[in-house]
Design a protein around this motif. Structure first.
Motif, PDB file in Angstrom:
ATOM      1  N   ALA A 173      67.898  20.963 -13.895  1.00 23.49           N
ATOM      2  CA  ALA A 173      68.226  19.570 -13.619  1.00 23.49           C
ATOM      3  C   ALA A 173      69.731  19.390 -13.735  1.00 23.49           C
ATOM      4  O   ALA A 173      70.354  19.933 -14.655  1.00 23.49           O
ATOM      5  N   VAL A 174      70.316  18.627 -12.791  1.00 22.39           N
ATOM      6  CA  VAL A 174      71.758  18.402 -12.836  1.00 22.39           C
ATOM      7  C   VAL A 174      72.052  16.920 -12.656  1.00 22.39           C
ATOM      8  O   VAL A 174      71.291  16.195 -12.024  1.00 22.39           O
ATOM      9  N   ASP A 175      73.179  16.496 -13.216  1.00 21.45           N
ATOM     10  CA  ASP A 175      73.635  15.125 -13.046  1.00 21.45           C
ATOM     11  C   ASP A 175      75.145  15.114 -13.220  1.00 21.45           C
ATOM     12  O   ASP A 175      75.713  15.996 -13.888  1.00 21.45           O
TER      13      ASP A 175
ATOM     14  N   ALA B  99      68.921  13.386 -20.848  1.00 16.77           N
ATOM     15  CA  ALA B  99      67.924  14.284 -20.263  1.00 16.77           C
ATOM     16  C   ALA B  99      67.729  15.530 -21.122  1.00 16.77           C
ATOM     17  O   ALA B  99      66.599  16.008 -21.296  1.00 16.77           O
ATOM     18  N   SER B 100      68.806  16.060 -21.661  1.00 20.38           N
ATOM     19  CA  SER B 100      68.695  17.248 -22.517  1.00 20.38           C
ATOM     20  C   SER B 100      67.817  16.971 -23.728  1.00 20.38           C
ATOM     21  O   SER B 100      66.990  17.801 -24.123  1.00 20.38           O
ATOM     22  N   GLU B 101      67.986  15.795 -24.307  1.00 19.49           N
ATOM     23  CA  GLU B 101      67.163  15.431 -25.456  1.00 19.49           C
ATOM     24  C   GLU B 101      65.712  15.253 -25.044  1.00 19.49           C
ATOM     25  O   GLU B 101      64.793  15.721 -25.738  1.00 19.49           O
ATOM     26  N   ARG B 102      65.476  14.610 -23.930  1.00 15.15           N
ATOM     27  CA  ARG B 102      64.098  14.366 -23.472  1.00 15.15           C
ATOM     28  C   ARG B 102      63.382  15.666 -23.117  1.00 15.15           C
ATOM     29  O   ARG B 102      62.167  15.800 -23.314  1.00 15.15           O
TER      30      ARG B 102
ATOM     31  N   ALA C  13      63.603  24.832 -19.277  1.00 16.79           N
ATOM     32  CA  ALA C  13      64.253  23.716 -18.587  1.00 16.79           C
ATOM     33  C   ALA C  13      65.681  23.583 -19.102  1.00 16.79           C
ATOM     34  O   ALA C  13      65.918  23.571 -20.301  1.00 16.79           O
ATOM     35  N   ARG C  14      66.619  23.488 -18.183  1.00 19.06           N
ATOM     36  CA  ARG C  14      68.015  23.288 -18.586  1.00 19.06           C
ATOM     37  C   ARG C  14      68.631  22.169 -17.778  1.00 19.06           C
ATOM     38  O   ARG C  14      68.275  21.935 -16.629  1.00 19.06           O
ATOM     39  N   VAL C  15      69.565  21.481 -18.412  1.00 16.65           N
ATOM     40  CA  VAL C  15      70.240  20.352 -17.785  1.00 16.65           C
ATOM     41  C   VAL C  15      71.731  20.661 -17.760  1.00 16.65           C
ATOM     42  O   VAL C  15      72.307  21.046 -18.780  1.00 16.65           O
ATOM     43  N   SER C  16      72.344  20.492 -16.595  1.00 17.36           N
ATOM     44  CA  SER C  16      73.756  20.828 -16.443  1.00 17.36           C
ATOM     45  C   SER C  16      74.541  19.653 -15.906  1.00 17.36           C
ATOM     46  O   SER C  16      74.038  18.870 -15.087  1.00 17.36           O
ATOM     47  N   LEU C  17      75.783  19.543 -16.360  1.00 19.45           N
ATOM     48  CA  LEU C  17      76.718  18.556 -15.845  1.00 19.45           C
ATOM     49  C   LEU C  17      77.408  19.144 -14.627  1.00 19.45           C
ATOM     50  O   LEU C  17      77.878  20.295 -14.665  1.00 19.45           O
TER      51      LEU C  17
ATOM     52  N   ILE D  67      75.636  23.252  -6.645  1.00 22.77           N
ATOM     53  CA  ILE D  67      74.564  23.179  -7.647  1.00 22.77           C
ATOM     54  C   ILE D  67      74.397  24.556  -8.284  1.00 22.77           C
ATOM     55  O   ILE D  67      74.359  25.570  -7.583  1.00 22.77           O
ATOM     56  N   PRO D  68      74.313  24.627  -9.622  1.00 16.06           N
ATOM     57  CA  PRO D  68      74.244  25.923 -10.304  1.00 16.06           C
ATOM     58  C   PRO D  68      72.869  26.576 -10.203  1.00 16.06           C
ATOM     59  O   PRO D  68      72.117  26.663 -11.171  1.00 16.06           O
ATOM     60  N   ALA D  69      72.526  27.021  -8.994  1.00 14.46           N
ATOM     61  CA  ALA D  69      71.279  27.739  -8.751  1.00 14.46           C
ATOM     62  C   ALA D  69      71.537  28.744  -7.646  1.00 14.46           C
ATOM     63  O   ALA D  69      72.307  28.475  -6.723  1.00 14.46           O
ATOM     64  N   ALA D  70      70.899  29.886  -7.755  1.00 21.77           N
ATOM     65  CA  ALA D  70      71.116  30.948  -6.776  1.00 21.77           C
ATOM     66  C   ALA D  70      70.501  30.606  -5.429  1.00 21.77           C
ATOM     67  O   ALA D  70      69.571  29.798  -5.337  1.00 21.77           O
TER      68      ALA D  70
END
Length: 218
Positions: free
Chosen positions: A73-75, A84-87, A95-99, A106-109
């Motif tokens: 997840a990114v925002d 989101a990280s806390e939730r 599950a990871r959340v990135s700024l 987007i940090p995905a291959a």
């Protein structure tokens, strides 16, 4: 009136914070239709653009996704990333959340995801930003993957038509008052040589029209 810049949007959503969840009174009907149609129970790798407080991600992880499914997840809002990280802490092993910067990759291959989710995001973006986000979606989706989106759209009649016109009027004058979002038709922005629309529906809740689009990568 142009769309908000990434920096303007960041400031707006840092300020909104947890109050974004109040929008569920009209968002949930559209996201429920999305979940019912997008086959998340068979998904193994999900990327979500503009995850907000992580409410949608948490629902999928708790009730729909296979136990081994990975979630990225990114925002662009630091406050939203923190919320989101806390939730999503109960699923921190997968599950990871990135700024992200609004203009960054987007940090995905490449080809890493089978679902690319964007709820109430494209209605915030201008045409150039929309094209860039769709290009990122195509990049990270594997063959057979699905673009899964909801967002504000134009009401087709009755009160929904009145509300969408009024919303657009406010956005034209003071976009920050409506979170930078306005009614759009994402389906019209999809290049049919690149995307095959699998599901397209307008859902109206409390007089607010939302568009649900599910498209497969060609």
């Amino acid at each position: 009136m142009p769309a908000l810049t990434s920096e303007q949007a960041r400031r707006v959503y840092d300020r909104i914070g947890r109050a974004q969840d109040w929008q569920r009174f009209y968002e949930d009907a559209a996201t429920a239709d999305l979940v019912a149609r997008a086959g998340f129970d068979a998904a193994h790798s999900i990327v979500e653009l503009g995850c907000g407080t992580g409410r949608f991600a948490a629902e999928l992880l708790a009730t729909r996704l296979p136990g081994e499914a990975a979630y990225v997840a990114v925002d662009l809002s630091p406050r939203m990333v923190a919320l989101a990280s806390e939730r999503l802490r109960p699923w921190r092993d997968r599950a990871r959340v990135s700024l992200v910067d609004g203009d960054a990759t987007i940090p995905a291959a490449d080809g890493a995801a089978d679902r690319f989710v964007a709820n109430y995001v494209f209605d915030l973006l201008g045409p150039e930003q929309t094209r860039a986000a769709l290009a990122q979606a195509r990049r990270v989706l594997a063959p057979g993957g699905l673009l899964c989106t909801t967002g504000l759209t134009l009401g087709e009649g009755g009160i929904a038509r009145f509300v969408s016109r009024a919303w657009t009027g406010v956005w034209t004058r003071r976009p920050a008052l409506v979170g930078g979002c306005r009614p759009v038709r994402l389906v019209d922005a999809l290049d049919r040589a690149a995307w095959e629309v699998r599901h397209h529906r307008t859902v109206v809740s409390w007089g607010i029209a939302s568009e649900v689009v599910i498209a497969g990568r060609r």
